[in-house]
Design a protein around this motif. Sequence first.
Motif, PDB file in Angstrom:
ATOM      1  N   VAL A 157       0.705  -1.061   0.022  1.00 52.62           N
ATOM      2  CA  VAL A 157       0.151  -0.027  -0.070  1.00 52.62           C
ATOM      3  C   VAL A 157       0.869   1.169  -0.006  1.00 52.62           C
ATOM      4  CG1 VAL A 157      -1.870   1.219   1.042  1.00 52.62           C
ATOM      5  CG2 VAL A 157      -1.797  -1.377   1.363  1.00 52.62           C
ATOM      6  N   GLU A 158       1.011   1.894  -1.242  1.00 49.43           N
ATOM      7  CA  GLU A 158       1.830   3.134  -1.398  1.00 49.43           C
ATOM      8  C   GLU A 158       1.419   4.330  -0.832  1.00 49.43           C
ATOM      9  OE1 GLU A 158       5.540   4.569  -2.122  1.00 49.43           O
ATOM     10  OE2 GLU A 158       5.011   2.401  -2.266  1.00 49.43           O
ATOM     11  N   LYS A 159       1.969   4.882   0.094  1.00 51.47           N
ATOM     12  CA  LYS A 159       1.596   6.051   0.957  1.00 51.47           C
ATOM     13  C   LYS A 159       0.017   6.242   0.989  1.00 51.47           C
ATOM     14  CE  LYS A 159       5.640   8.538  -1.045  1.00 51.47           C
ATOM     15  NZ  LYS A 159       6.235   9.663  -2.023  1.00 51.47           N
ATOM     16  N   PRO A 160      -0.391   5.312   2.065  1.00 52.37           N
ATOM     17  CA  PRO A 160      -2.035   5.629   2.280  1.00 52.37           C
ATOM     18  C   PRO A 160      -2.329   6.877   2.823  1.00 52.37           C
ATOM     19  CG  PRO A 160      -0.736   4.349   3.940  1.00 52.37           C
ATOM     20  CD  PRO A 160       0.124   4.300   2.879  1.00 52.37           C
ATOM     21  N   ASP A 161      -3.512   7.280   2.990  1.00 52.95           N
ATOM     22  CA  ASP A 161      -4.085   8.514   3.291  1.00 52.95           C
ATOM     23  C   ASP A 161      -3.989   8.425   4.926  1.00 52.95           C
ATOM     24  OD1 ASP A 161      -4.727   9.499   0.952  1.00 52.95           O
ATOM     25  OD2 ASP A 161      -6.765   8.676   0.892  1.00 52.95           O
ATOM     26  N   PRO A 162      -3.601   9.660   5.638  1.00 46.83           N
ATOM     27  CA  PRO A 162      -3.418   9.581   7.267  1.00 46.83           C
ATOM     28  C   PRO A 162      -4.756   8.653   7.562  1.00 46.83           C
ATOM     29  CG  PRO A 162      -2.988  11.419   6.258  1.00 46.83           C
ATOM     30  CD  PRO A 162      -3.446  10.666   5.144  1.00 46.83           C
ATOM     31  N   GLY A 163      -4.294   8.013   8.639  1.00 48.06           N
ATOM     32  CA  GLY A 163      -5.490   6.952   9.164  1.00 48.06           C
ATOM     33  C   GLY A 163      -6.067   5.771   8.583  1.00 48.06           C
ATOM     34  N   THR A 164      -5.396   5.705   7.240  1.00 51.54           N
ATOM     35  CA  THR A 164      -6.242   4.440   6.432  1.00 51.54           C
ATOM     36  C   THR A 164      -5.113   3.421   6.361  1.00 51.54           C
ATOM     37  OG1 THR A 164      -5.372   5.125   4.490  1.00 51.54           O
ATOM     38  CG2 THR A 164      -7.558   6.028   5.256  1.00 51.54           C
ATOM     39  N   ALA A 165      -4.013   3.409   6.967  1.00 49.79           N
ATOM     40  CA  ALA A 165      -2.807   2.245   6.810  1.00 49.79           C
ATOM     41  C   ALA A 165      -3.366   1.054   7.584  1.00 49.79           C
ATOM     42  CB  ALA A 165      -1.455   2.854   7.151  1.00 49.79           C
ATOM     43  N   PRO A 166      -3.080   0.112   6.828  1.00 47.55           N
ATOM     44  CA  PRO A 166      -3.476  -1.365   7.500  1.00 47.55           C
ATOM     45  C   PRO A 166      -2.626  -1.837   8.566  1.00 47.55           C
ATOM     46  CG  PRO A 166      -2.598  -1.698   5.356  1.00 47.55           C
ATOM     47  CD  PRO A 166      -2.749  -0.411   5.318  1.00 47.55           C
ATOM     48  N   SER A 167      -1.375  -1.031   8.747  1.00 47.32           N
ATOM     49  CA  SER A 167      -0.433  -1.369   9.757  1.00 47.32           C
ATOM     50  C   SER A 167       0.693  -0.016   9.826  1.00 47.32           C
ATOM     51  CB  SER A 167       0.244  -2.604   9.705  1.00 47.32           C
ATOM     52  OG  SER A 167       1.419  -2.549   8.727  1.00 47.32           O
ATOM     53  N   ASN A 168       1.531  -0.192  10.672  1.00 53.78           N
ATOM     54  CA  ASN A 168       2.577   0.821  10.761  1.00 53.78           C
ATOM     55  C   ASN A 168       3.973   0.464  10.359  1.00 53.78           C
ATOM     56  OD1 ASN A 168       3.053  -0.576  12.955  1.00 53.78           O
ATOM     57  ND2 ASN A 168       3.948   1.257  13.911  1.00 53.78           N
ATOM     58  N   TRP A 169       3.891  -0.775   9.782  1.00 51.99           N
ATOM     59  CA  TRP A 169       5.088  -1.618   9.231  1.00 51.99           C
ATOM     60  C   TRP A 169       5.464  -1.397   7.809  1.00 51.99           C
ATOM     61  CZ3 TRP A 169       8.392  -3.661  12.553  1.00 51.99           C
ATOM     62  CH2 TRP A 169       7.986  -4.165  13.855  1.00 51.99           C
ATOM     63  N   ILE A 170       6.666  -0.600   7.638  1.00 50.91           N
ATOM     64  CA  ILE A 170       6.948  -0.036   5.987  1.00 50.91           C
ATOM     65  C   ILE A 170       7.915  -0.806   5.406  1.00 50.91           C
ATOM     66  CG2 ILE A 170       5.742   1.942   6.706  1.00 50.91           C
ATOM     67  CD1 ILE A 170       9.064   2.988   6.349  1.00 50.91           C
ATOM     68  N   ASN A 171       8.218  -0.874   4.358  1.00 47.93           N
ATOM     69  CA  ASN A 171       9.268  -1.235   3.364  1.00 47.93           C
ATOM     70  C   ASN A 171      10.914  -0.478   3.889  1.00 47.93           C
ATOM     71  OD1 ASN A 171      11.231  -2.048   1.630  1.00 47.93           O
ATOM     72  ND2 ASN A 171      10.126  -1.317  -0.092  1.00 47.93           N
ATOM     73  N   ALA A 172      11.484  -1.315   4.625  1.00 44.65           N
ATOM     74  CA  ALA A 172      12.762  -0.738   5.183  1.00 44.65           C
ATOM     75  C   ALA A 172      13.800  -0.580   4.153  1.00 44.65           C
ATOM     76  CB  ALA A 172      13.404  -1.581   6.258  1.00 44.65           C
ATOM     77  N   GLY A 173      13.498  -1.110   2.787  1.00 40.39           N
ATOM     78  CA  GLY A 173      14.525  -0.773   1.726  1.00 40.39           C
ATOM     79  C   GLY A 173      15.744  -1.874   1.629  1.00 40.39           C
ATOM     80  N   THR A 174      15.480  -2.977   2.395  1.00 38.18           N
ATOM     81  CA  THR A 174      16.783  -4.107   2.546  1.00 38.18           C
ATOM     82  C   THR A 174      15.938  -5.484   2.103  1.00 38.18           C
ATOM     83  OG1 THR A 174      17.927  -3.016   4.037  1.00 38.18           O
ATOM     84  CG2 THR A 174      18.439  -5.449   3.724  1.00 38.18           C
ATOM     85  N   TYR A 175      16.513  -6.011   0.925  1.00 33.59           N
ATOM     86  CA  TYR A 175      16.008  -7.264   0.252  1.00 33.59           C
ATOM     87  C   TYR A 175      16.904  -8.557   0.457  1.00 33.59           C
ATOM     88  CZ  TYR A 175      13.383  -3.101  -1.126  1.00 33.59           C
ATOM     89  OH  TYR A 175      12.864  -1.868  -1.454  1.00 33.59           O
ATOM     90  N   VAL A 176      16.189  -9.557   0.384  1.00 33.09           N
ATOM     91  CA  VAL A 176      17.096 -10.896  -0.083  1.00 33.09           C
ATOM     92  C   VAL A 176      16.491 -11.445  -1.080  1.00 33.09           C
ATOM     93  CG1 VAL A 176      18.001 -13.194   0.619  1.00 33.09           C
ATOM     94  CG2 VAL A 176      17.662 -11.434   2.299  1.00 33.09           C
ATOM     95  N   LEU A 177      16.998 -11.298  -2.178  1.00 38.79           N
ATOM     96  CA  LEU A 177      16.439 -11.938  -3.619  1.00 38.79           C
ATOM     97  C   LEU A 177      16.790 -13.057  -4.183  1.00 38.79           C
ATOM     98  CD1 LEU A 177      16.125  -8.371  -5.394  1.00 38.79           C
ATOM     99  CD2 LEU A 177      14.458  -9.482  -3.961  1.00 38.79           C
ATOM    100  N   GLU A 178      16.229 -13.937  -4.766  1.00 36.64           N
ATOM    101  CA  GLU A 178      16.474 -14.989  -5.688  1.00 36.64           C
ATOM    102  C   GLU A 178      16.808 -14.680  -7.180  1.00 36.64           C
ATOM    103  OE1 GLU A 178      17.345 -18.030  -4.704  1.00 36.64           O
ATOM    104  OE2 GLU A 178      17.014 -17.373  -2.724  1.00 36.64           O
ATOM    105  N   PRO A 179      17.536 -15.238  -7.620  1.00 37.56           N
ATOM    106  CA  PRO A 179      18.186 -14.824  -9.181  1.00 37.56           C
ATOM    107  C   PRO A 179      16.652 -14.895 -10.134  1.00 37.56           C
ATOM    108  CG  PRO A 179      19.582 -16.276  -8.528  1.00 37.56           C
ATOM    109  CD  PRO A 179      18.395 -16.273  -7.339  1.00 37.56           C
ATOM    110  N   SER A 180      15.508 -15.615  -9.664  1.00 35.47           N
ATOM    111  CA  SER A 180      14.341 -15.657 -10.349  1.00 35.47           C
ATOM    112  C   SER A 180      13.690 -14.112 -10.273  1.00 35.47           C
ATOM    113  CB  SER A 180      13.595 -16.773  -9.947  1.00 35.47           C
ATOM    114  OG  SER A 180      13.102 -16.460  -8.429  1.00 35.47           O
ATOM    115  N   VAL A 181      14.007 -13.634  -9.495  1.00 39.96           N
ATOM    116  CA  VAL A 181      13.136 -12.341  -9.516  1.00 39.96           C
ATOM    117  C   VAL A 181      13.893 -11.397 -10.713  1.00 39.96           C
ATOM    118  CG1 VAL A 181      13.169  -9.932  -8.071  1.00 39.96           C
ATOM    119  CG2 VAL A 181      12.987 -12.333  -7.155  1.00 39.96           C
TER     120      VAL A 181
END
Length: 344
Positions: A157-181
């Motif tokens: 959910v990209e930049k939800p309106d204030p008060g509408t976010a399903p949680s307060n956990w956001i993408n922290a910008g660190t990923y583990v990826l497989e080559p299939s990605v």
Amino acid sequence: MRAVVLVGGFGTRLRPLTLSVPKQMLPVGQVTMLEQVVARLGRAGVTEVVLSLGYRPDVFLEAFPDGRCAGVPLVYAEEPEPLDTAGAIAFAARFAGIDDTFLALNGDVITDLDLAELWQTHLRHGGEATIALTPVEDPSRYGVVPTDDDGRVLDFVEKPDPGTAPSNWINAGTYVLEPSVLDRIPEGQRLSIERVVFPALVADGTIYAMKSDAYWLDAGTISTYLSANLDLLEGAAHNGSSHSGPKLLAVADDAVIDLAATVSASVVGAGVRIGADSRVSSSVIIAGAVIGSNVTIEGSVIGGRAIVESGAVITNSSVVGFDQIVGAGDQLDGMFVPAREEWS
């Protein structure tokens, strides 16, 4: 273990500092932001870092001519054109010949995230991607990532309106990826991993997340760049946990500060000179800057080799760019030098 670090952005939110210097080459303490990031990767066991370069690649090459940063070997992958996050990751990974599980991360995030735990979480779930999540007070500014009880990502959910976010956990910008990605990212195509690739993985049920309340800061704005320096300087707490890295050296060994000057809760870079009766607090003075006498600097950033003449007052998140001059007696309150209209 190999990692792709995204350092190709223009850093527009950090102007005027980034008019000539990529944001990852700005100092956090006495070393660059990039060195902070790569040192953490090295401590986690990363054996090679691939830099996805775009804006001013020459600055990185000149800073690390031996192809090593914080003791970790570097590979320079220069984008032929801006490719956005997915395109940049794929270009860099292909350029470096990555064909196994790898890390990918933003180069402007200062964090104590446990990378080994993220890696093991990924292996345990067996998905195509695992992303780190961090809690924030206002999730409306970020990409919110709801998950199920097993950690499987349910949505982005990209930049939800204030008060509408399903949680307060956001993408922290660190990923583990497989080559299939990488197979999902057409070669040479400008594509966002957050808006296109990750939602496709959600649809296939192959992306997971790990929640962490470790110290985390996106240092991509003037206010957060200041915080990155001052938080680490003080070992300050974020979300209740202290930053575990070494405290920063506040004042470089070769800085010259007049005995009648006062410097508090600030970072002062190499070769800086501060004159008599000047007062510097909660600020960052980048290497080579010259501060005259009877100057006041509060909560602001002075760029490298800038000159601030006597009697100037600089406050309230003002920013003086590299090689700029602030005249005697000038007063800057939340202002930029050069001014916005001069940026090009």
